[in-house]
Design an enzyme around this catalytic site. Sequence first.
Site, short mmCIF file in Angstrom:
data_model
loop_
_atom_site.label_atom_id
_atom_site.label_comp_id
_atom_site.label_asym_id
_atom_site.label_seq_id
_atom_site.Cartn_x
_atom_site.Cartn_y
_atom_site.Cartn_z
N GLU A 1 0.85 -1.19 0.00
CA GLU A 1 0.00 0.00 0.00
C GLU A 1 0.89 1.24 0.00
O GLU A 1 1.76 1.38 0.88
CB GLU A 1 -0.90 -0.03 1.24
CG GLU A 1 -1.84 -1.22 1.23
CD GLU A 1 -2.28 -1.67 2.63
OE1 GLU A 1 -2.15 -0.90 3.59
OE2 GLU A 1 -2.74 -2.82 2.73
N GLU B 1 -3.88 -6.73 3.24
CA GLU B 1 -2.64 -7.28 3.79
C GLU B 1 -2.50 -8.79 3.56
O GLU B 1 -1.41 -9.29 3.26
CB GLU B 1 -2.54 -6.99 5.29
CG GLU B 1 -2.23 -5.54 5.63
CD GLU B 1 -3.41 -4.59 5.41
OE1 GLU B 1 -4.54 -5.09 5.24
OE2 GLU B 1 -3.20 -3.37 5.41
N GLN C 1 2.06 -2.00 5.80
CA GLN C 1 2.32 -0.60 6.11
C GLN C 1 2.71 -0.36 7.57
O GLN C 1 3.63 0.40 7.85
CB GLN C 1 1.09 0.23 5.73
CG GLN C 1 1.43 1.68 5.51
CD GLN C 1 0.35 2.37 4.69
OE1 GLN C 1 -0.74 2.63 5.19
NE2 GLN C 1 0.64 2.66 3.43
N ASP D 1 1.11 -3.19 13.20
CA ASP D 1 -0.19 -3.55 13.78
C ASP D 1 -1.08 -4.26 12.75
O ASP D 1 -1.97 -5.01 13.12
CB ASP D 1 -0.91 -2.30 14.28
CG ASP D 1 -0.15 -1.65 15.41
OD1 ASP D 1 -0.46 -1.93 16.57
OD2 ASP D 1 0.80 -0.89 15.13
N TYR D 2 -0.86 -4.01 11.47
CA TYR D 2 -1.72 -4.61 10.44
C TYR D 2 -1.21 -5.97 9.96
O TYR D 2 -1.82 -6.59 9.11
CB TYR D 2 -1.90 -3.63 9.26
CG TYR D 2 -2.34 -2.28 9.74
CD1 TYR D 2 -3.28 -2.19 10.78
CD2 TYR D 2 -1.81 -1.10 9.24
CE1 TYR D 2 -3.66 -0.95 11.29
CE2 TYR D 2 -2.20 0.13 9.74
CZ TYR D 2 -3.13 0.20 10.77
OH TYR D 2 -3.50 1.40 11.27
N HIS E 1 -0.95 2.17 15.85
CA HIS E 1 0.28 2.54 15.14
C HIS E 1 1.50 2.47 16.05
O HIS E 1 2.53 3.05 15.75
CB HIS E 1 0.18 3.96 14.55
CG HIS E 1 -0.90 4.10 13.53
ND1 HIS E 1 -2.21 4.35 13.85
CD2 HIS E 1 -0.87 3.97 12.18
CE1 HIS E 1 -2.94 4.40 12.75
NE2 HIS E 1 -2.15 4.17 11.73
#
Length: 803
Positions: free
Chosen positions: A495, A526, A548, A551-552, A593
């Site tokens: 992304e 993701e 990115q 956390d993701y 984040h």
Amino acid sequence: MAGKSQDKVQQGYAIQQNQILEDFRWALTSRHASLMGRKEVFMGKAKFGIFGDGKELAQVAMARAFQKGDFRAGYYRDQTFMMALGELTVQQYFAQLYAHTNVEADPASAGRLMNGHFATRFLNEDGSWKSLTSQYNAAADVSPTAAQMPKLLGLAFASKLFRNNKGLKDLTDFSVNGNEVAWGTIGNASTSEGMFFETMNAAGVLQVPMVVAIWDDGFGISVPQEFHTTKGSISEALLGFQRTETEKGFEILRVKGWDYEGLMQAFAYAGQLARESHVPVLLHVEDMTQPQGHSTSGSHERYKSKERLQWENDWDCILKFKEYIISSGFATIDHLDEIEAAVKVEVKRQKDAAWVAFSGEIKIELEEALTLIRNTAEKSSRKVLLIQLADDLKKTINPIRKDVVSTVRKVLFLIRTEGEGIKKELKNWYIQHQEKNFDRYNSHLHSQTEHAVSHCQVIPAQVNESSPMVDGREILQAFFDYTLEHNPRFFTFGEDVGKIGDVNQAFAGLQAKFGEWRVMDTSIRECTIIGQGIGAALRGLRPMAEIQYLDYLLYGIQLLSDDLATLTYRTKGGQKAPLIVRTRGHRLEGVWHSGSPMGMILSSLRGMIVCVPRNMTQAAGMYATLLKSDEPALVIECLNGYRLKEQMPQNIGKYTVPMGIPEILREGNDLTVVTYGSMCRIVMDAAAELAEIGLSLEVIDVQTLLPFDTQGIIGTSIQKTNRVLFADEDVPGGGSSFMLQQVLDHQSVYSYLDAAPQTLAAQAHRPAYSTDGDYFSKPSVEDVVEKVYQIMHESNPKKYPAL
Ligand SMILES: Cc1ncc(C[n+]2csc(CCOP(=O)(O)OP(=O)(O)O)c2C)c(N)n1
């Protein structure tokens, strides 16, 4: 003329007849393998069975359309396809059912996976690639429903890259102009999974040569279709994906699972469209059956109505195929019966051969062990007990390796106090077999080739006074620039990675310089970003998939854990996917984040390399190491490090950072602090403060968590300081506890410790927003200072009075 054209027709007819009867033979072979397989489980010769009965006809059609160089990513029903392709013998099929640990016996998994999990071998024994364009390829299956889909996208996407990225055109062992189709199979119920939808959308966007065949038998175990799919039909529900004359999309086809001609046409058309035009195809195969139910775990009579069961009998694809062959005049019923009788005999012969090979190995081990136990008994004071154990072992029906080894271990325990002369032979046998069994059941968690990270040559970064100070992100940018220039197989995607060069601009300007097939944007997905990377890496490319923010990673962790991290292990070195997952984390702002979920990562990604560079100089060196190796990795850059100044190494792109080798950032005598990532700066600041009161900290950056300190550097430090603190930003019990466990279990430090080893972590909740939120959520300089001081206080309360 007439004669010639007649010949032609007859020739065509003859070929078709041969083909049909061959397909009939494969369908029957597979069916009888299923029927006998179930019996083997019920006889106790295998633990569990899941079979492809009811799905045979579509799979012979798919095998006909599948070409060398193509890839399959499918699931546990695909035995007929694998057999018809010549990639699975009946003997191998049964070897896997019995869990034969020999690669030759079960080339897919060497007995590591339950039956119905298919794979071909992509690698030679030394880990080098075979010519994938000269063979049929099946990516190794996984059990979680729909988890084959994301990597299917990647397998198809690789064809797109090979066709469009001119720098790859010489890699003809991997692709011939991107002509390879990636064929996926999935059960109807599994299409309810998010992974399925995410994959379909991405494939429609990317326009990749992917054919997804849905084996629709109307159920997902016991749950009927109406509970799974909108409108009760996945092809109906997905009609909006259908391409039109003006819009790109999917070609959607529907065909019945008992309709031989329809299936042959549909698969041929799907393959051609995908191969030539890179159009993705959804091929919905309806009206399939499940003659023996879902698996050996239950019986479908419990949940299917009488009418449904009758319908399944009447519409069995093999029955319909027979009717078609006879009514079309291709063969008589007697001929088909003859074929069936011969098939039965052959399937049984191969099944028996598989059993003899599997059980024969164990029998030899059992006999060896029995002889040794009896010999030992003659010399031992526990003779009666030992003979009893040997007799019990001898009586075991269908003995397995566990029966043998556990008896040997019991005997060794019983005779533990007896002389070496008595124990020696049995002990040696046990040690030898421990090694063999390690190889059988535990090897290949990591690469065992010369390309393993552990073999990578260390080339130090060159920095001197004239090396300019730059932003950390510029070091990465210089590294990626060099790598894109020198490694044509390397590409990155994620992304915001393309046009703007990622959210922190480490790829800034590089898409413009190297093109959209090297540095590319993706949609927000993701899970399939990971799958795209796995599939491309399986095809010999060197993808870097960007997530990115750390956390993701949760969106992709299931796939990383189930597929990528297990790949080398579950194929016993038959496949590899050296994907690099790049992300950034630890500290920025707020709940989503600032995460540092290292415990989650460490528990779920065994089999991968996990790098936690403290700055971008180290990160660039780690990427260089990984690109020389054949191991998959996750690299977590420090979110707050891109604008911090570092010196630009002169040999950027060339220097490497070794894996599993911690670096001592500061030498000291009083206490060792072990940490990594963004915490390095905090601990170094705390060390400077503590130095002012005369406390001397040794600060160690572990650099990689998997592998962890392979040279015992932390233990050596503890021998000197006698105190240790493990600090990180994960929740308590996460990464810091992992480090503590590694050192306690593997580095024999207990006797050197003057104080209890301790951990310092963040709060158990996610970090609160803003600077104050960070201060009260994550370990601060003061937290480190006070924690270290407290340990010193416990050692010497007089010198270090309570705060
Ligand atoms: C993520 C996940 N959830 C649940 C399961 C358990 N499970 C295995 S097969 C299956 C049903 C799948 O049905 P379908 O996709 O229609 O395929 P079929 O077995 O009918 O061919 C379920 C629920 C699983 N393997 N993985």
